[in-house]
Design a protein around this motif. Structure first.
Motif, PDB file in Angstrom:
ATOM      1  N   ASN A  26     -58.043 -21.031 -44.515  1.00  9.69           N
ATOM      2  CA  ASN A  26     -57.634 -21.098 -43.116  1.00  9.69           C
ATOM      3  C   ASN A  26     -56.308 -21.836 -43.042  1.00  9.69           C
ATOM      4  O   ASN A  26     -56.120 -22.839 -43.717  1.00  9.69           O
ATOM      5  N   VAL A  27     -55.385 -21.340 -42.220  1.00 11.93           N
ATOM      6  CA  VAL A  27     -54.077 -21.967 -42.058  1.00 11.93           C
ATOM      7  C   VAL A  27     -54.043 -22.663 -40.706  1.00 11.93           C
ATOM      8  O   VAL A  27     -54.290 -22.043 -39.674  1.00 11.93           O
ATOM      9  N   VAL A  28     -53.744 -23.936 -40.717  1.00  8.35           N
ATOM     10  CA  VAL A  28     -53.591 -24.720 -39.487  1.00  8.35           C
ATOM     11  C   VAL A  28     -52.134 -25.158 -39.422  1.00  8.35           C
ATOM     12  O   VAL A  28     -51.652 -25.866 -40.306  1.00  8.35           O
ATOM     13  N   THR A  29     -51.426 -24.707 -38.377  1.00 12.65           N
ATOM     14  CA  THR A  29     -50.015 -25.052 -38.245  1.00 12.65           C
ATOM     15  C   THR A  29     -49.846 -26.232 -37.302  1.00 12.65           C
ATOM     16  O   THR A  29     -50.640 -26.441 -36.391  1.00 12.65           O
ATOM     17  N   ASN A  30     -48.785 -27.002 -37.546  1.00 14.43           N
ATOM     18  CA  ASN A  30     -48.457 -28.150 -36.708  1.00 14.43           C
ATOM     19  C   ASN A  30     -46.941 -28.194 -36.562  1.00 14.43           C
ATOM     20  O   ASN A  30     -46.239 -28.803 -37.367  1.00 14.43           O
ATOM     21  N   PHE A  31     -46.429 -27.513 -35.530  1.00 13.84           N
ATOM     22  CA  PHE A  31     -44.984 -27.415 -35.326  1.00 13.84           C
ATOM     23  C   PHE A  31     -44.371 -28.770 -35.017  1.00 13.84           C
ATOM     24  O   PHE A  31     -43.236 -29.050 -35.398  1.00 13.84           O
ATOM     25  N   GLU A  32     -45.109 -29.634 -34.362  1.00  7.34           N
ATOM     26  CA  GLU A  32     -44.564 -30.922 -33.945  1.00  7.34           C
ATOM     27  C   GLU A  32     -44.268 -31.851 -35.112  1.00  7.34           C
ATOM     28  O   GLU A  32     -43.497 -32.785 -34.983  1.00  7.34           O
ATOM     29  N   LYS A  33     -44.861 -31.596 -36.263  1.00 10.03           N
ATOM     30  CA  LYS A  33     -44.676 -32.488 -37.402  1.00 10.03           C
ATOM     31  C   LYS A  33     -43.260 -32.411 -37.969  1.00 10.03           C
ATOM     32  O   LYS A  33     -42.660 -33.432 -38.270  1.00 10.03           O
ATOM     33  N   HIS A  34     -42.715 -31.207 -38.121  1.00  9.16           N
ATOM     34  CA  HIS A  34     -41.366 -30.999 -38.672  1.00  9.16           C
ATOM     35  C   HIS A  34     -40.660 -29.869 -37.921  1.00  9.16           C
ATOM     36  O   HIS A  34     -40.422 -28.803 -38.499  1.00  9.16           O
ATOM     37  N   PRO A  35     -40.309 -30.054 -36.655  1.00 13.99           N
ATOM     38  CA  PRO A  35     -39.738 -28.929 -35.893  1.00 13.99           C
ATOM     39  C   PRO A  35     -38.387 -28.454 -36.418  1.00 13.99           C
ATOM     40  O   PRO A  35     -38.134 -27.254 -36.477  1.00 13.99           O
TER      41      PRO A  35
ATOM     42  N   ILE B 222     -44.325 -18.433 -40.242  1.00 10.19           N
ATOM     43  CA  ILE B 222     -43.640 -18.884 -39.024  1.00 10.19           C
ATOM     44  C   ILE B 222     -43.349 -20.372 -39.094  1.00 10.19           C
ATOM     45  O   ILE B 222     -42.241 -20.810 -38.820  1.00 10.19           O
ATOM     46  N   MET B 223     -44.349 -21.158 -39.454  1.00  6.24           N
ATOM     47  CA  MET B 223     -44.199 -22.610 -39.480  1.00  6.24           C
ATOM     48  C   MET B 223     -44.848 -23.208 -40.725  1.00  6.24           C
ATOM     49  O   MET B 223     -45.945 -23.745 -40.658  1.00  6.24           O
ATOM     50  N   PRO B 224     -44.198 -23.129 -41.885  1.00  6.51           N
ATOM     51  CA  PRO B 224     -44.832 -23.664 -43.096  1.00  6.51           C
ATOM     52  C   PRO B 224     -44.788 -25.187 -43.194  1.00  6.51           C
ATOM     53  O   PRO B 224     -45.640 -25.782 -43.830  1.00  6.51           O
ATOM     54  N   PHE B 225     -43.786 -25.803 -42.576  1.00  8.75           N
ATOM     55  CA  PHE B 225     -43.681 -27.258 -42.656  1.00  8.75           C
ATOM     56  C   PHE B 225     -44.715 -27.886 -41.728  1.00  8.75           C
ATOM     57  O   PHE B 225     -44.741 -27.647 -40.531  1.00  8.75           O
TER      58      PHE B 225
END
Length: 118
Positions: free
Chosen positions: A55-64, A110-113
């Motif tokens: 499962n992939v959980v993305t967190n854009f706010e961590k490294h925008p 889309i958002m790997p970081f």
């Protein structure tokens, strides 16, 4: 079922995809500036080996800023190619599980970081 899906995935291209991501990550890690991008390529390699059950959980706010740079300089083409592959596989009933894995890879592209693979 996850094991069977992962074995079929590996036989029909997952292994070569993982090796490609691994080599690309090693190429990025040659320079100091490219190390963060190389580490993201290693995430793709890990997910390309065993996508079923992950499962992939993305967190854009961590490294925008890093995610935007990634998206502009190559991530967008990865997203589009994964989406096209997923749509083409979802045309048949047999391909739907594999198409869903391509959508998972597109989500990571889309958002790997800051993304976490469970």
């Amino acid at each position: 079922m996850k094991l069977i899906g992962n074995i079929i995935w590996l036989i029909f291209g997952g292994f070569f995809s993982a090796v490609g991501w691994l080599l690309l990550g090693l190429f990025w890690c040659i320079t100091v500036v490219g190390i963060p991008f190389g580490l993201q390529c290693f995430k793709f390699a890990a997910l390309s080996l065993v996508p079923f059950g992950s499962n992939v959980v993305t967190n854009f706010e961590k490294h925008p800023i890093a995610n935007i740079i990634w998206l502009v300089f190559g991530g967008f083409t990865i997203v589009v190619s994964e989406l096209i592959s997923g749509i083409l596989l979802c045309i048949t009933i047999i391909g739907i599980p594999f198409g869903r894995q391509h959508f998972k890879l597109a989500k990571l592209a889309i958002m790997p970081f800051g993304a976490i693979i469970n």
